[in-house]
Design a protein around this motif. Structure first.
Motif, PDB file in Angstrom:
ATOM      1  N   ALA A  98       0.810  -1.219   0.000  1.00  0.00           N
ATOM      2  CA  ALA A  98       0.000   0.000   0.000  1.00  0.00           C
ATOM      3  C   ALA A  98       0.841   1.264   0.000  1.00  0.00           C
ATOM      4  CB  ALA A  98      -0.920   0.009   1.214  1.00  0.00           C
ATOM      5  N   THR A  99       0.331   2.274  -0.647  1.00  0.00           N
ATOM      6  CA  THR A  99       0.927   3.609  -0.627  1.00  0.00           C
ATOM      7  C   THR A  99       0.715   4.243   0.743  1.00  0.00           C
ATOM      8  OG1 THR A  99       0.376   3.820  -2.962  1.00  0.00           O
ATOM      9  CG2 THR A  99       0.906   5.857  -1.793  1.00  0.00           C
ATOM     10  N   ILE A 100      -0.457   4.039   1.301  1.00  0.00           N
ATOM     11  CA  ILE A 100      -0.804   4.604   2.604  1.00  0.00           C
ATOM     12  C   ILE A 100      -0.426   3.599   3.690  1.00  0.00           C
ATOM     13  CG2 ILE A 100      -2.688   5.455   4.051  1.00  0.00           C
ATOM     14  CD1 ILE A 100      -4.005   6.468   1.486  1.00  0.00           C
ATOM     15  N   LYS A 101       0.525   3.991   4.509  1.00  0.00           N
ATOM     16  CA  LYS A 101       1.114   3.087   5.499  1.00  0.00           C
ATOM     17  C   LYS A 101       0.069   2.445   6.418  1.00  0.00           C
ATOM     18  CE  LYS A 101       4.860   2.845   8.810  1.00  0.00           C
ATOM     19  NZ  LYS A 101       5.896   3.575   9.531  1.00  0.00           N
ATOM     20  N   LYS A 102      -0.925   3.211   6.797  1.00  0.00           N
ATOM     21  CA  LYS A 102      -1.988   2.721   7.688  1.00  0.00           C
ATOM     22  C   LYS A 102      -2.632   1.439   7.156  1.00  0.00           C
ATOM     23  CE  LYS A 102      -6.492   4.345   9.349  1.00  0.00           C
ATOM     24  NZ  LYS A 102      -7.385   5.506   9.382  1.00  0.00           N
ATOM     25  N   TRP A 103      -2.719   1.295   5.835  1.00  0.00           N
ATOM     26  CA  TRP A 103      -3.404   0.155   5.227  1.00  0.00           C
ATOM     27  C   TRP A 103      -2.437  -0.882   4.662  1.00  0.00           C
ATOM     28  CZ3 TRP A 103      -7.810   0.521   7.236  1.00  0.00           C
ATOM     29  CH2 TRP A 103      -8.471   1.738   7.339  1.00  0.00           C
ATOM     30  N   ARG A 104      -1.127  -0.683   4.858  1.00  0.00           N
ATOM     31  CA  ARG A 104      -0.129  -1.602   4.319  1.00  0.00           C
ATOM     32  C   ARG A 104       0.053  -2.789   5.257  1.00  0.00           C
ATOM     33  NH1 ARG A 104       5.029   1.160   4.205  1.00  0.00           N
ATOM     34  NH2 ARG A 104       3.924   2.545   2.778  1.00  0.00           N
ATOM     35  N   LYS A 105      -0.499  -3.904   4.871  1.00  0.00           N
ATOM     36  CA  LYS A 105      -0.285  -5.135   5.630  1.00  0.00           C
ATOM     37  C   LYS A 105      -0.833  -6.326   4.864  1.00  0.00           C
ATOM     38  CE  LYS A 105      -4.306  -5.402   8.705  1.00  0.00           C
ATOM     39  NZ  LYS A 105      -4.682  -5.550  10.101  1.00  0.00           N
ATOM     40  N   LYS A 106      -0.317  -7.474   5.203  1.00  0.00           N
ATOM     41  CA  LYS A 106      -0.847  -8.727   4.688  1.00  0.00           C
ATOM     42  C   LYS A 106      -1.867  -9.183   5.729  1.00  0.00           C
ATOM     43  CE  LYS A 106       0.525 -13.102   2.745  1.00  0.00           C
ATOM     44  NZ  LYS A 106       1.625 -14.003   2.432  1.00  0.00           N
ATOM     45  N   CYS A 107      -3.125  -9.146   5.354  1.00  0.00           N
ATOM     46  CA  CYS A 107      -4.186  -9.355   6.325  1.00  0.00           C
ATOM     47  C   CYS A 107      -4.925 -10.675   6.080  1.00  0.00           C
ATOM     48  CB  CYS A 107      -5.172  -8.189   6.272  1.00  0.00           C
ATOM     49  SG  CYS A 107      -5.971  -8.071   4.658  1.00  0.00           S
ATOM     50  N   HIS A 108      -5.832 -10.966   6.974  1.00  0.00           N
ATOM     51  CA  HIS A 108      -6.663 -12.163   6.889  1.00  0.00           C
ATOM     52  C   HIS A 108      -7.960 -11.895   6.120  1.00  0.00           C
ATOM     53  CE1 HIS A 108      -8.064 -16.085   8.136  1.00  0.00           C
ATOM     54  NE2 HIS A 108      -9.154 -15.566   8.653  1.00  0.00           N
ATOM     55  N   CYS A 109      -8.244 -10.614   5.841  1.00  0.00           N
ATOM     56  CA  CYS A 109      -9.521 -10.299   5.192  1.00  0.00           C
ATOM     57  C   CYS A 109      -9.401 -10.151   3.673  1.00  0.00           C
ATOM     58  CB  CYS A 109     -10.162  -9.046   5.801  1.00  0.00           C
ATOM     59  SG  CYS A 109      -9.176  -7.545   5.770  1.00  0.00           S
ATOM     60  N   ARG A 110      -8.233  -9.836   3.161  1.00  0.00           N
ATOM     61  CA  ARG A 110      -8.103  -9.628   1.712  1.00  0.00           C
ATOM     62  C   ARG A 110      -8.172 -10.962   0.975  1.00  0.00           C
ATOM     63  NH1 ARG A 110      -6.683  -6.193  -2.116  1.00  0.00           N
ATOM     64  NH2 ARG A 110      -5.445  -6.960  -3.855  1.00  0.00           N
ATOM     65  N   LYS A 111      -9.171 -11.088   0.087  1.00  0.00           N
ATOM     66  CA  LYS A 111      -9.260 -12.315  -0.704  1.00  0.00           C
ATOM     67  C   LYS A 111      -7.979 -12.473  -1.522  1.00  0.00           C
ATOM     68  CE  LYS A 111     -13.052 -10.720  -2.474  1.00  0.00           C
ATOM     69  NZ  LYS A 111     -14.193 -10.492  -3.373  1.00  0.00           N
ATOM     70  N   PRO A 112      -7.368 -13.630  -1.552  1.00  0.00           N
ATOM     71  CA  PRO A 112      -7.941 -14.954  -1.361  1.00  0.00           C
ATOM     72  C   PRO A 112      -8.024 -15.457   0.081  1.00  0.00           C
ATOM     73  CG  PRO A 112      -5.678 -15.213  -2.055  1.00  0.00           C
ATOM     74  CD  PRO A 112      -5.981 -13.716  -2.055  1.00  0.00           C
ATOM     75  N   GLN A 113      -7.670 -14.653   1.047  1.00  0.00           N
ATOM     76  CA  GLN A 113      -7.843 -15.055   2.439  1.00  0.00           C
ATOM     77  C   GLN A 113      -9.349 -15.059   2.760  1.00  0.00           C
ATOM     78  OE1 GLN A 113      -5.298 -16.235   4.214  1.00  0.00           O
ATOM     79  NE2 GLN A 113      -4.097 -15.831   2.375  1.00  0.00           N
ATOM     80  N   PRO A 114      -9.780 -15.875   3.707  1.00  0.00           N
ATOM     81  CA  PRO A 114     -11.217 -16.050   3.954  1.00  0.00           C
ATOM     82  C   PRO A 114     -11.825 -15.126   4.990  1.00  0.00           C
ATOM     83  CG  PRO A 114      -9.996 -17.642   5.231  1.00  0.00           C
ATOM     84  CD  PRO A 114      -8.972 -16.863   4.428  1.00  0.00           C
ATOM     85  N   GLY A 115     -11.083 -14.164   5.502  1.00  0.00           N
ATOM     86  CA  GLY A 115     -11.535 -13.383   6.654  1.00  0.00           C
ATOM     87  C   GLY A 115     -12.901 -12.745   6.541  1.00  0.00           C
ATOM     88  N   MET A 116     -13.199 -12.110   5.406  1.00  0.00           N
ATOM     89  CA  MET A 116     -14.504 -11.451   5.273  1.00  0.00           C
ATOM     90  C   MET A 116     -15.639 -12.466   5.320  1.00  0.00           C
ATOM     91  SD  MET A 116     -13.962  -8.391   2.466  1.00  0.00           S
ATOM     92  CE  MET A 116     -12.960  -9.283   1.276  1.00  0.00           C
TER      93      MET A 116
END
Length: 187
Positions: A98-116
């Motif tokens: 991410a360009t914006i540091k606040k949102w830069r991470k490898k998360c559990h919600c971003r598909k293909p992850q199943p978080g949502m």
């Protein structure tokens, strides 16, 4: 916890609306022909309707969460005019570069992850084995597989579908508007 409600999980861009890339304003949001009628029919069939959408444009600084929320409220209003109420809208604003540091991470919600999908399952008591995921990308299908969604449907209304993606899906439809008929045939 008893999970008893079947759901239709829908990707947004390329599944509900035309994907022009980073759709973030009302003037760029165009419903795909037939999806509103299909959503209405799916509700009448007893399904919860849940949107699960990656929105990396937030992380990339292309648009803000506020802009996303305004567009989502407008979309909900348009659907309500057709007696459609979404049971949930889940979105991921993150991206690993991410360009914006606040949102830069490898998360559990971003598909293909199943978080949502798993959050929706818990929030809305969704019976995953009786549910469907409809999306235009392999990431949608992989998230559904990991979350235990019963049927994974790719639609041709968004991205180009590659052979390897077809092999991961249970079925491929031209668009969401074909889903009610597909479900009726397979019951």
């Amino acid at each position: 916890m008893v999970y008893k409600t079947p759901a239709i999980f829908l990707d947004r861009d390329g599944t509900i609306n035309l994907d022009f890339g980073y759709v973030c304003t009302i003037d760029r949001f165009k419903f795909i022909d037939g999806v509103i009628d299909a959503m209405h029919e799916l509700i009448l069939m007893g399904f919860a309707i849940i949107v699960v959408t990656n929105q990396s444009g937030i992380a990339r600084g292309i648009f803000t969460i506020n802009q996303f929320m305004i567009l989502t409220q407008w979309m909900n209003k348009c659907l309500a005019e057709h007696n459609i109420r979404l049971d949930g809208v889940y979105f991921c604003p993150h991206h690993p570069t991410a360009t914006i540091k606040k949102w830069r991470k490898k998360c559990h919600c971003r598909k293909p992850q199943p978080g949502m999908l798993l959050t929706a399952k818990k929030d809305l008591h969704i019976k995953m084995s009786a549910s469907y995921m409809v999306g235009d990308k392999i990431e949608d299908i992989k998230a559904a597989q990991t979350a235990g969604v019963g049927k994974k449907i790719l639609v041709r209304s968004g991205q180009v579908i590659h052979k390897e993606h077809v092999l991961n899906a249970d079925y491929v439809l031209n668009s969401l508007k074909e889903l009610p008929q597909y479900i009726k045939k397979t019951l």
